[in-house]
Design an enzyme around this catalytic site. Structure first.
Site, mmCIF file in Angstrom:
data_model
loop_
_atom_site.group_PDB
_atom_site.id
_atom_site.type_symbol
_atom_site.label_atom_id
_atom_site.label_comp_id
_atom_site.label_asym_id
_atom_site.label_seq_id
_atom_site.Cartn_x
_atom_site.Cartn_y
_atom_site.Cartn_z
ATOM 1 N N ASP A 183 9.216 2.423 1.878
ATOM 2 C CA ASP A 183 8.050 3.179 2.322
ATOM 3 C C ASP A 183 7.864 2.874 3.807
ATOM 4 O O ASP A 183 7.348 1.822 4.190
ATOM 5 C CB ASP A 183 6.827 2.753 1.502
ATOM 6 N N PHE B 19 0.862 -1.187 0.000
ATOM 7 C CA PHE B 19 0.000 0.000 0.000
ATOM 8 C C PHE B 19 0.894 1.231 0.000
ATOM 9 O O PHE B 19 1.748 1.381 0.862
ATOM 10 C CB PHE B 19 -0.937 0.034 1.218
ATOM 11 N N LYS C 15 2.603 9.653 8.504
ATOM 12 C CA LYS C 15 1.814 9.251 9.675
ATOM 13 C C LYS C 15 2.304 9.812 11.026
ATOM 14 O O LYS C 15 1.863 10.852 11.434
ATOM 15 C CB LYS C 15 1.664 7.733 9.694
#
Ligand SMILES: *Cc1c(COP(=O)(O)O)cnc(C)c1O
Length: 397
Positions: free
Chosen positions: A224, A139, A253
């Site tokens: 990532d 993702f 995040k």
């Protein structure tokens, strides 16, 4: 009608329906606790999907935001921004990186990484290199570019045509990766531990071998770390778990302890390819978010956050492992630090809803993996409380 019901009815009228929202109207948070509009208390083991790593409203971040907000909210990147400079210094001092590009989200950080990989690879090789190999079940975000990079059909469906230049290989499969490398390949982009794809830990030695393949073919390695960076796995960055350094890393995040921020960290030689005018973001590294980032990053470094993550990660895993023996539908516990997944042999969606009713926030990925992402400041007592709630739910399945 309760206050929560009123908000939900109003939201139903005008807010985009892009999320399958649970019936919780969040109004206040403190540490690992969240309260709804009617004062009901929840134990938060989702933490904004790995954003609230320091818990809700971490005092140092709140103070930094208040002080910065009173001085300067925003300033263009045409000028120099002290908090942005400080955060870049911190990130480089504690990682492989030399240079940081700031943006506002994980998807934007990955967009920056992919743009840099294409531009640098063309310049460095003199060949038409643009293809990025990514993993199935990955993702990387929701923009057109990052859904093109994401190895899940469901995020692309309906939005085609996607951006060309991506190849997908099974996460953990070195042979498939080798076979996917072609004359146009410029980079391999992986999550060092897959979050949304079901909390998938790489097989031992996989990342090191991926690094070797990248070196052999002159490819850039992009990690990532949007979900697993900033202490989540029990290391400051997940790549440090196996000592395998990427060329580019993306963060977002938890980087500012709650407020929106994204960052792309790169080695000097590679970062050089993004000169003045090649990339940008109006809000990227804005004084307010950067000040929060500095406070959050310092808190992680100085307040024993990672040590607590390691200890509480071990404890939560141990407690979840107990379920494996007692409940046949629990088939595996996996993850690192405080990103843990519980593989079920049945669908997990209803259990998440029941947990919410009982005051525990968790979520479920890929249909049957319960995911636990408590703040890294979680205590033994809070873990015991969450485990008791889960126990009650599992006993009724
Ligand atoms: C959440 C996430 C993203 C996307 O971040 P946004 O801030 O939602 O754009 C990208 N990669 C990974 C691994 C993520 O977990």
């Amino acid at each position: 009608m309760s206050l929560s019901e009123e908000w939900i009815a109003r939201g139903d009228r005008h807010v985009a329906k892009t999320y399958g929202r649970y019936p919780l109207v969040a109004t206040r948070g403190d540490g690992c606790r969240l309260w709804d509009a009617d004062g009901k208390e929840y134990l938060d083991f989702l933490a904004g999907v790995a954003v609230n790593n320091l818990g809700h409203c971490p005092p140092k971040v709140v103070t930094a935001l208040q002080e910065q907000a009173a001085k300067l909210l925003h300033c263009s990147n045409y000028f120099h921004i002290p908090a942005q400079i400080e955060l870049a210094e911190l990130l480089c001092a504690h990682s492989f990186g030399d240079r940081v590009f700031f943006c506002n989200s994980g998807a934007e950080a990955n967009e920056a990484a992919m743009k840099l990989a294409r531009k640098h690879s063309r310049e460095a090789s003199g060949q038409d290199r643009f293809e990025v190999i990514t993993a199935l079940a990955s993702f990387h975000g929701r923009t057109i570019g990052t859904i093109s990079a994401t190895g899940q059909e469901k995020v692309r469906s309906g939005f085609e045509p996607v951006v060309p230049g991506f190849k997908f290989v099974p996460f953990g499969d070195l042979q498939a990766l080798r076979a996917a490398v072609g004359p146009n390949t410029c980079a391999v982009m992986l999550e060092p531990l897959q979050g949304e794809g079901g909390v998938n830990v790489p097989p031992p030695g996989y990342l090191a071998e991926v690094r070797r393949i990248c070196d052999e073919f002159g490819l850039l390695l992009i990690f990532d770390e949007v979900q697993v960076g900033c202490g989540r796995t029990g290391r400051l960055f997940a790549y440090q778990y196996e000592g395998v350094e990427p060329d580019i890393m993306t963060l977002a995040k938890a980087l500012a302890g709650g407020p929106p921020i994204g960052a792309m960290v790169a080695r000097e030689k590679i970062a050089e390819s993004l000169g003045p005018g090649t990339h940008g973001s109006t809000f990227g590294g804005n004084p307010l978010m950067a000040a929060a980032g500095v406070a959050a990053f310092r808190t992680i470094l100085e307040d024993g956050v990672i040590e607590n993550c390691v200890a509480m990660g071990d404890y939560l895993r141990e407690r979840l492992e107990e379920f494996k023996g007692r409940y046949p539908i629990v088939t595996e516990i996996r993850g690192r630090g405080l990103i843990l997944g519980m593989q079920l042999s049945v669908e997990g969606g209803e259990m998440v809803k029941e947990a919410l009713r009982r005051g525990l926030l968790i979520n479920c990925t890929v249909g049957n993996v319960l995911r636990f992402l408590p703040p890294l400041i979680v205590t033994r007592q809070e873990i015991d409380e969450a485990v008791d709630i889960l126990d009650g739910i599992l006993a009724e399945q």
